[in-house]
Motif scaffolding. Sequence first.
Motif, mmCIF file in Angstrom:
data_model
loop_
_atom_site.group_PDB
_atom_site.id
_atom_site.type_symbol
_atom_site.label_atom_id
_atom_site.label_comp_id
_atom_site.label_asym_id
_atom_site.label_seq_id
_atom_site.Cartn_x
_atom_site.Cartn_y
_atom_site.Cartn_z
ATOM 1 N N PRO A 132 -29.401 8.626 54.404
ATOM 2 C CA PRO A 132 -29.337 7.718 55.571
ATOM 3 C C PRO A 132 -30.683 7.588 56.295
ATOM 4 O O PRO A 132 -30.980 6.551 56.884
ATOM 5 C CB PRO A 132 -28.302 8.368 56.488
ATOM 6 C CG PRO A 132 -27.706 9.501 55.750
ATOM 7 C CD PRO A 132 -28.467 9.746 54.498
ATOM 8 N N TYR A 147 -33.650 7.591 54.888
ATOM 9 C CA TYR A 147 -34.446 6.605 54.136
ATOM 10 C C TYR A 147 -33.969 5.192 54.457
ATOM 11 O O TYR A 147 -34.779 4.288 54.675
ATOM 12 C CB TYR A 147 -34.337 6.878 52.622
ATOM 13 C CG TYR A 147 -35.349 7.890 52.145
ATOM 14 C CD1 TYR A 147 -35.121 9.254 52.321
ATOM 15 C CD2 TYR A 147 -36.541 7.495 51.550
ATOM 16 C CE1 TYR A 147 -36.058 10.193 51.897
ATOM 17 C CE2 TYR A 147 -37.472 8.434 51.121
ATOM 18 C CZ TYR A 147 -37.226 9.781 51.297
ATOM 19 O OH TYR A 147 -38.159 10.700 50.891
ATOM 20 N N GLN A 148 -32.632 5.035 54.490
ATOM 21 C CA GLN A 148 -32.103 3.686 54.768
ATOM 22 C C GLN A 148 -32.550 3.203 56.139
ATOM 23 O O GLN A 148 -32.927 2.056 56.317
ATOM 24 C CB GLN A 148 -30.572 3.683 54.681
ATOM 25 C CG GLN A 148 -30.089 3.593 53.241
ATOM 26 C CD GLN A 148 -28.737 4.272 53.039
ATOM 27 O OE1 GLN A 148 -28.108 4.727 53.996
ATOM 28 N NE2 GLN A 148 -28.290 4.369 51.796
ATOM 29 N N ARG A 149 -32.568 4.120 57.102
ATOM 30 C CA ARG A 149 -32.905 3.693 58.465
ATOM 31 C C ARG A 149 -34.403 3.453 58.661
ATOM 32 O O ARG A 149 -34.792 2.518 59.341
ATOM 33 C CB ARG A 149 -32.396 4.767 59.440
ATOM 34 C CG ARG A 149 -32.770 4.476 60.849
ATOM 35 C CD ARG A 149 -31.945 5.276 61.835
ATOM 36 N NE ARG A 149 -32.635 5.301 63.107
ATOM 37 C CZ ARG A 149 -32.529 6.260 63.991
ATOM 38 N NH1 ARG A 149 -31.722 7.273 63.760
ATOM 39 N NH2 ARG A 149 -33.210 6.211 65.111
ATOM 40 N N ALA A 169 -36.229 1.004 54.868
ATOM 41 C CA ALA A 169 -35.587 -0.116 54.162
ATOM 42 C C ALA A 169 -36.616 -1.182 53.753
ATOM 43 O O ALA A 169 -36.532 -1.737 52.655
ATOM 44 C CB ALA A 169 -34.498 -0.715 55.027
#
Length: 347
Positions: free
Chosen positions: A320, A322-324, A327
């Motif tokens: 999460p 990395y996603q936040r 991206a």
Amino acid sequence: MIRRIAVWMVQGIGFLMMGVILAACGELYGGKGQEPVPELVLTYAENQAEDYPTTKGAYKFAELVKERTKGRIEILVYAEGELGDEQAVVKQLQYGGIDFVRASLSSLSEFVPELNVLQMPYLYKNSEHMWKILEGEIGDEFMEILDGSGLTGLSWYDAGARNFYWTNKPVQRLEDIKGRKIRVQESEMMAAMVEALGGTAIPMTYDKVYSALETGEIDGAENNWPSYESVRHYEVAPYYTVDEHTRVPEMQLMSQYTWEKLSPEDQEIILECAKESALYERKLWTQRSEASQRRVRSAGCVVVELSDEEKARFQAAMMPVYQRFCADYMDVIERIVEAGEENRGLR
Ligand code: GCU
């Protein structure tokens, strides 16, 4: 007669030149015949102790600049956070109140969020992989990202890998982190990382951590071996969990305001000296990391090495984050990871 006039003329010119040289020397050496008088005195902020590798790197930088500008530029190094905490000195750098700062990317990414990419958890396989990135194209691209932020990037400094440490009981498994209050740098990414592991992130400046550990305001913190030892956190948080959750590179920066006032020749000297001081710092870093480990182990600290399996669980929990934070930079992350694959087998 003509010959005599010619001799007088040559002697006259000789005296005149000698006078000019002496006057110039007098000016340069302040008339005292000793220490040159600098034309420009610049300030450098460092938050570590006098004997810490990054501080020694700063002194080396100041020494090289003085030598190569023949005393025209003098850099005064203020260590131990004398000029303020990291974010405060970076702000002053943007306005030209301070001329140089060595700072952790965690603090810097609050000013230039793209820098988060280079400090993501478990991004680098090892130190060689990180240096390959920082010294290559990607490192240069990120130095350039600073343009327009009021900061000029000069060189990368080493800060090893960061690990967690605790006041009362060791962490052996991911579940052990749950609910613990953990100090983080004033960095959103670092806070998100701790939360993703199940902890409660407490952002705080470096100078406040010792007493927060001592009074129980926090249950733990995280840092590299030399910091853990240098600021004596090991005395109040003797359980060290080697999970190497992130490698946070550091940067030597100059105020863009001061940078633009320099001639291209002096800018070249500053850059060259910063890069040389960085090589020196890296050498000291390796030595100090080993010495710090020895020191804290012999002081009785309990060091827990995570198993590969457990490390993989820590790593998986980071998705999460990395996603936040990344991206928009997944292409860069992929380039970094690929470069690490080529490094397989290195320590
Ligand atoms: C490291 C780093 C410092 C930083 C500190 C922190 O010690 O070198 O620049 O301030 O971490 O955790 O705040």
